[in-house]
Design a protein around this motif. Structure first.
Motif, mmCIF file in Angstrom:
data_model
loop_
_atom_site.group_PDB
_atom_site.id
_atom_site.type_symbol
_atom_site.label_atom_id
_atom_site.label_comp_id
_atom_site.label_asym_id
_atom_site.label_seq_id
_atom_site.Cartn_x
_atom_site.Cartn_y
_atom_site.Cartn_z
ATOM 1 N N GLN A 54 0.840 -1.199 0.000
ATOM 2 C CA GLN A 54 0.000 0.000 0.000
ATOM 3 C C GLN A 54 0.875 1.249 0.000
ATOM 4 O O GLN A 54 0.560 2.236 -0.675
ATOM 5 C CB GLN A 54 -0.919 -0.013 1.217
ATOM 6 N N ARG A 83 -10.984 3.406 2.513
ATOM 7 C CA ARG A 83 -9.962 2.441 2.923
ATOM 8 C C ARG A 83 -10.495 1.450 3.947
ATOM 9 O O ARG A 83 -10.069 0.296 3.983
ATOM 10 C CB ARG A 83 -8.736 3.183 3.460
ATOM 11 N N LEU A 89 -6.760 1.058 -2.082
ATOM 12 C CA LEU A 89 -5.541 0.465 -1.542
ATOM 13 C C LEU A 89 -4.678 -0.120 -2.647
ATOM 14 O O LEU A 89 -3.461 0.000 -2.617
ATOM 15 C CB LEU A 89 -5.888 -0.632 -0.532
#
Length: 357
Positions: A54, A83, A89
């Motif tokens: 990420q 998220r 992500l």
């Protein structure tokens, strides 16, 4: 008198520990990375991998790279909310993909070549997708609804994988839990987020070098059937294990896991010209860093570590910081640029800490 001939005579400074590490200025990433092929801002980049992936995807995006998102939400949805539900992500809403086996399994499922066992787990009186149990934190009201969501998600995964000019994958773990009869692998142990652990149904697996190498090779070969010119950038997560089921000390188990994954990355770059390795692991764990790139828990990577690693990536590719926003760029988009630089990662593995005594 001349020095005797030796293959180590007169190598460049980067080849010697003293000149390349000991005498390097502290926190200087040095000359660790020399790209095999260029990465440009017009390439369609697809990202996947562990929690640290990420950071990589976010850093690429804020640097102006064309990181694809095939399962987006409207811009009006706040990033914090997105998220929490697994959006923004990666290039699709698959959540963290910790192992190469999980990656290859997802690809096979998206192509209709595999159906994972026990695809739906209970969470109280609700239901979640066993392959991404964290993306619906409150669960859904029925198994049928989970499966419908799964089918729509797999359509997005197919589009993402088949669009990639560059596939960026961060290897995270070697440890996993599998369904005994089918071999289906899961991103989390049953009973951690959802489901319940039954030792008759589930078995622990700690993948070795041949297994991890074979899984990624399978993924690569399949992806190149639809994207023959695709290239791959692989990294190893510098985040240690939260917990281990091997029976070893967690630090020993972490060293084994990262060693296996790093060895696989080296073998991939030796074997395939279309695979490059970016040493974010080495930059962040370097003795030259004196531990400065980790948070106080000695596990989470500090923002300075992420920025140093990605700064080295940009410099190696001759790319500066992210382009300045246009004057008429929507306020929402400008705020997301700022949030992208500081937002914490979503990591299911850290939940294992709750089981410690």
């Amino acid at each position: 008198m001349d020095r005797p001939a030796s293959p180590y005579r007169d190598l460049p400074p980067r080849a010697y520990w003293r000149s390349a590490v000991a005498e390097r200025a502290p926190l200087d990433p040095g000359d660790l990375y020399r790209p095999r092929f260029p990465v440009t801002r017009d390439m369609r980049i697809v990202t996947a991998g562990s929690c640290f992936a990420q950071h990589v995807g976010r850093a690429l995006r804020t640097s102006g790279f064309n990181v694809m998102d095939f399962e987006p939400l409207p811009a009006r949805v706040r990033d914090e909310t997105a998220r929490r539900y697994g959006y923004r992500l990666f290039s699709a809403r698959y959540g963290n993909i910790y192992t190469a086996r999980q990656l290859a399994q997802l690809q096979a499922e998206a192509d209709g070549a595999l159906s994972p066992a026990l695809p739906v787990w209970r969470k109280g009186d609700r239901f979640v997708d066993a392959q991404r149990p964290g993306v619906e934190p409150d669960g859904l009201e029925s198994e049928a609804l989970v499966l419908r969501h799964r089918e729509a998600h797999l359509t997005c995964v197919r589009k993402a994988f088949r669009s990639a000019d560059l596939f960026v994958f961060t290897f995270g773990l070697t440890e996993a839990w599998c369904h005994r009869d089918s071999g289906t692998v899961y991103p989390t142990a049953p009973g951690t987020i959802a489901g319940s652990f039954d030792p008759q149904q589930f078995a622990f697996r700690n993948f070795d070098v041949p297994a991890v190498l074979a899984d990624f090779c399978t993924f690569r070969e399949t992806l190149r059937q639809s994207r023959p010119d695709a290239r791959f950038l692989v990294t190893v997560s510098p985040v240690p294990l939260t917990a281990t089921a091997t029976g070893q000390h967690v630090e020993v188990a972490s060293c084994y896991s990262k060693s296996v994954l790093r060895a696989v990355c080296g073998m991939l770059t030796e074997r395939f010209e279309d695979v490059d390795y970016f040493p974010s692991f080495e930059i962040i764990t370097s003795q030259n860093a004196r531990g400065a790139y980790y948070e106080a828990n000695l596990r989470n990577v500090a923002p300075q570590g992420v920025e140093t690693a990605m700064g080295a990536f940009r410099a190696a590719h001759g790319i500066g910081d992210a382009p300045e926003p246009e004057p008429d760029e929507p306020r929402r988009q400008r705020r997301r640029r700022r949030e992208d630089r500081t937002e914490d990662v979503v990591c299911e593995e850290v939940l294992l800490e709750a089981f410690s005594r």
